[in-house]
Design an enzyme around this catalytic site. Structure first.
Site, short mmCIF file in Angstrom:
data_model
loop_
_atom_site.label_atom_id
_atom_site.label_comp_id
_atom_site.label_asym_id
_atom_site.label_seq_id
_atom_site.Cartn_x
_atom_site.Cartn_y
_atom_site.Cartn_z
CD GLN A 147 -52.01 7.86 -55.79
OE1 GLN A 147 -52.92 8.41 -56.39
NE2 GLN A 147 -51.92 7.88 -54.48
NE ARG A 171 -60.84 11.11 -60.57
CZ ARG A 171 -60.01 11.67 -59.70
NH1 ARG A 171 -60.11 11.41 -58.40
NH2 ARG A 171 -59.07 12.50 -60.11
CG HIS A 183 -54.15 11.53 -60.35
ND1 HIS A 183 -55.44 11.33 -59.93
CD2 HIS A 183 -53.42 11.68 -59.22
CE1 HIS A 183 -55.49 11.36 -58.59
NE2 HIS A 183 -54.27 11.56 -58.15
CG ASN A 207 -56.36 14.49 -59.04
OD1 ASN A 207 -57.50 14.33 -58.65
ND2 ASN A 207 -55.30 14.43 -58.24
CD GLU A 208 -56.17 16.42 -55.02
OE1 GLU A 208 -54.98 16.45 -54.72
OE2 GLU A 208 -57.01 15.82 -54.36
CG ASN A 218 -60.17 14.79 -55.48
OD1 ASN A 218 -61.17 14.32 -56.01
ND2 ASN A 218 -58.95 14.65 -55.97
CE1 TYR A 235 -58.57 13.14 -50.79
CE2 TYR A 235 -58.82 11.14 -49.51
CZ TYR A 235 -58.55 11.76 -50.70
OH TYR A 235 -58.26 11.01 -51.82
CD GLU A 260 -58.57 11.64 -55.21
OE1 GLU A 260 -57.98 11.91 -54.14
OE2 GLU A 260 -58.03 11.73 -56.32
CD1 TRP A 275 -57.44 7.64 -51.72
CD2 TRP A 275 -57.79 7.96 -53.91
NE1 TRP A 275 -56.24 7.51 -52.34
CE2 TRP A 275 -56.41 7.69 -53.69
CE3 TRP A 275 -58.23 8.17 -55.22
CZ2 TRP A 275 -55.49 7.66 -54.74
CZ3 TRP A 275 -57.30 8.13 -56.25
CH2 TRP A 275 -55.95 7.89 -56.00
CD GLU A 289 -51.31 9.17 -50.10
OE1 GLU A 289 -51.90 8.63 -51.06
OE2 GLU A 289 -51.56 10.32 -49.73
CD1 TRP A 290 -50.01 10.91 -53.74
CD2 TRP A 290 -48.75 10.69 -55.57
NE1 TRP A 290 -50.85 10.76 -54.82
CE2 TRP A 290 -50.11 10.62 -55.95
CE3 TRP A 290 -47.78 10.56 -56.58
CZ2 TRP A 290 -50.52 10.43 -57.27
CZ3 TRP A 290 -48.19 10.38 -57.90
CH2 TRP A 290 -49.53 10.32 -58.22
CG PHE A 332 -55.60 6.78 -48.55
CD1 PHE A 332 -56.61 7.64 -48.13
CD2 PHE A 332 -54.28 7.21 -48.44
CE1 PHE A 332 -56.32 8.90 -47.61
CE2 PHE A 332 -53.97 8.48 -47.93
CZ PHE A 332 -55.00 9.32 -47.51
C1 PNW Z 1 -55.26 13.37 -53.17
N1 PNW Z 1 -54.28 17.71 -48.51
O1 PNW Z 1 -54.27 14.27 -52.81
C2 PNW Z 1 -54.77 12.73 -54.46
O2 PNW Z 1 -55.58 13.04 -55.55
C3 PNW Z 1 -54.54 11.26 -54.35
O3 PNW Z 1 -53.69 10.84 -55.39
C4 PNW Z 1 -53.99 10.91 -52.99
O4 PNW Z 1 -53.58 9.58 -52.88
C5 PNW Z 1 -55.08 11.22 -52.00
O5 PNW Z 1 -55.49 12.56 -52.08
C6 PNW Z 1 -54.70 10.94 -50.55
O6 PNW Z 1 -53.65 11.75 -50.14
C7 PNW Z 1 -54.34 15.08 -51.70
O7 PNW Z 1 -53.23 17.84 -47.86
C8 PNW Z 1 -53.22 15.18 -50.91
O8 PNW Z 1 -55.30 18.34 -48.21
C9 PNW Z 1 -53.20 16.04 -49.86
C10 PNW Z 1 -54.31 16.82 -49.59
C11 PNW Z 1 -55.43 16.74 -50.37
C12 PNW Z 1 -55.43 15.85 -51.43
#
Ligand code: PNW
Length: 496
Positions: A42, A99, A144, A189-190, A321, A323, A394, A443, A450-451, A459
């Site tokens: 990223q 991180r 990651h 990661n995740e 992580n 959000y 995150e 984060w 952003e993927w 972000f």
């Molecule tokens: C994380 N959801 O991914 C990643 O670890 C980061 O690389 C990314 O940039 C960041 O979150 C923000 O998107 C997620 O849908 C993506 O719940 C989606 C979800 C959770 C985490």
């Protein structure tokens, strides 16, 4: 939203926002770590520099139609060449930890673990040294999402057990090369997002969705084994001498039951099983959650006795992580589009027909501002897994990219300031509840790739001007953190 729910949401908010307590750095223990996070694909760019081999994200982002704005991570914010400037920024903001992740194919360009790229080793050593010189602790994620492309093409990537072996070699090389200076390691990661987005919806690399009823579970299984192998190598060969710790990062949004009905409560618990339990139950209890075994049957791979032993307690901390949160109810004929949600018999709701929402909306479609959810996830982990150490690895929210508004407006990210204040207040409450939370990473340090959403979402605490030489500009949220971390008091409510 029903009246009762509405009242509940308001109450949860009031707990945080109307609190008279003025949150400050001093509310957190002095050894509590405050850091900021990024990941290699990223932010690094330099996709062909310094002997780096291609990863599945290089190939995916260059495939037409995969990234919504047609962009790639070839350059992104160019941290590969600007790491010193970025580390100065971290230091200026007052964060004590960074991180970041290592790009596997910078260390082993073909992933196979035979030909090491010394330029890659030097690059990460330079970053680590620059951090330590400024008193910032490096916290490294080994994986990651940017698998060496050759592993995908030659052996099927995470679908194949050989990848576990190659990951172990890569991890050992990193512990050996950097471990005398790095005390906090994260293996993966995740794994949930890789399993679901990479192999069910296909919106992330490697973009598979053909066998979405089986592949996500196999890929999750192999990632778990890879984590356990790496953790075992660290503990057996490095930990005594290097004295660090190792963990796994899981992601979990809080599923608030849609009603007090038993069915809805059970649906919310299932949703927790399918996010957290999928990865943490094998580590803490030796097998997948019962709800997953029941529903998936043979689609869920089995652990051998040897696997179980390797997995058991294979972490020193959980990286979380987090959000957002949504309501979850029981739905026998779930309308959710993808198999992964269908099999759970859940409906997931954040917006109602009348326009009501669970919390203010960020830019990404899945992200709502619901600070009280993080307290609930933290308490759930404490209760289910016997209060293990947790780092929030995150937490943050995004704004829409906007090339019309003037820069000063883009920099004044009021909602993000409220987000961080409220989430930190909720984390503080979880600590008072007794949750063993050890640190927090925002984060992200800067706007970045952003993927599948490319550069359409921002972000960062720092704005990156992608049209003007990638210059960095601090947003209000960065100034807010600066004051907070230097010990100033900051109110919970809206910015004064
Ligand atoms: C994380 N959801 O991914 C990643 O670890 C980061 O690389 C990314 O940039 C960041 O979150 C923000 O998107 C997620 O849908 C993506 O719940 C989606 C979800 C959770 C985490």
């Amino acid at each position: 939203m029903g009246l009762e729910k509405k009242k509940k949401v308001e109450e949860e908010w009031n707990n945080i926002y109307n609190s008279k307590h003025q949150l400050s750095r001093a509310d957190f223990p002095s050894h509590f770590v405050f850091g900021v996070a990024t990941s290699a694909y990223q932010v690094e760019g330099g996709s062909k520099d310094g002997g780096k081999g291609p990863s599945i994200w290089d190939s995916f982002s260059h495939t037409q139609g995969k990234i919504c704005d047609g962009s790639t991570g070839d350059v992104t914010v160019d941290q590969y060449h600007r790491y010193k400037e970025d580390i100065d920024l971290i230091s200026k903001l007052g964060f004590k930890a960074y991180r970041f992740s290592i790009s596997w194919s910078r260390i082993f360009p073909d992933g196979l673990g035979t030909k090491i790229n010394h330029e890659g080793i030097k690059y990460y050593n330079d970053i680590i040294d620059a951090l330590l010189e400024r008193g910032i602790e490096p916290c490294i994620t080994l994986y990651h999402w940017d698998l060496p492309l050759n592993l995908e093409e030659s052996c099927g990537g995470w679908l194949d057990e050989q990848t576990v072996k190659y990951f172990a070699i890569y991890a050992e090389t990193c512990f050996g090369s950097f471990g005398n200076k790095v005390k906090r390691w994260i293996t993966i990661n995740e794994p949930l997002q890789t399993a679901v987005n990479g192999y069910c919806t296909g919106i992330h690399a490697p973009g598979r969705s053909e066998s979405s009823s089986t592949e996500p579970f196999l890929v999750a299984h192999n990632q778990l084994l890879a984590h356990a192998e790496a953790a075992s190598i660290y503990r057996n060969k490095f930990k005594d001498e290097q004295g660090g710790e190792i963990g796994l990062v899981v992601d979990c949004e809080w599923p608030e039951p849609l009603s007090d009905n038993l069915e809805d409560k059970a649906a919310a618990t299932r949703r927790l099983d399918f996010q957290l339990g999928w990865y943490l139950d094998p580590i803490f209890f030796g097998d997948y959650p019962e709800s997953m075994r029941e529903r998936l049957g043979d689609r869920l791979p089995k652990f051998s006795q040897q696997d179980r032993e390797l997995l058991k307690h294979s972490l020193d901390f959980i990286g979380l992580n987090h959000y957002t949160s949504r309501f979850v109810g029981h739905a026998a004929n779930s309308l959710e589009e993808n198999d992964f949600y269908k099999i759970q018999d859940v409906e997931i709701i954040a917006e109602w027909e009348g326009g009501e929402v669970i919390g203010e909306k960020a830019a990404s479609s899945w992200l709502y501002v619901v600070p009280w959810g993080i307290r609930k996830v933290l308490n759930y982990i404490a209760e289910r897994y016997d209060n293990p150490p947790v780092y929030i690895t995150e937490n943050g929210m995004d704004d829409e990219d906007d090339d019309v508004s003037p820069l000063h407006e883009m920099l004044d990210d009021k909602l993000r300031v409220s987000y961080f204040k409220a989430y930190l207040a909720a984390i503080h409450q979880a600590i008072l509840d007794g949750a063993n939370v050890r640190g927090y990473f925002a984060w992200s340090l800067l706007d970045n790739f952003e993927w599948n959403l490319g550069y359409t979402k921002r972000f960062g605490l720092t704005y990156v001007d992608f049209k003007n030489g990638l210059t960095r500009h601090l947003k209000s949220s960065a100034y807010w953190f600066m004051r907070f971390l230097k010990g100033g008091q900051v109110k919970h409510g809206k910015e004064d």
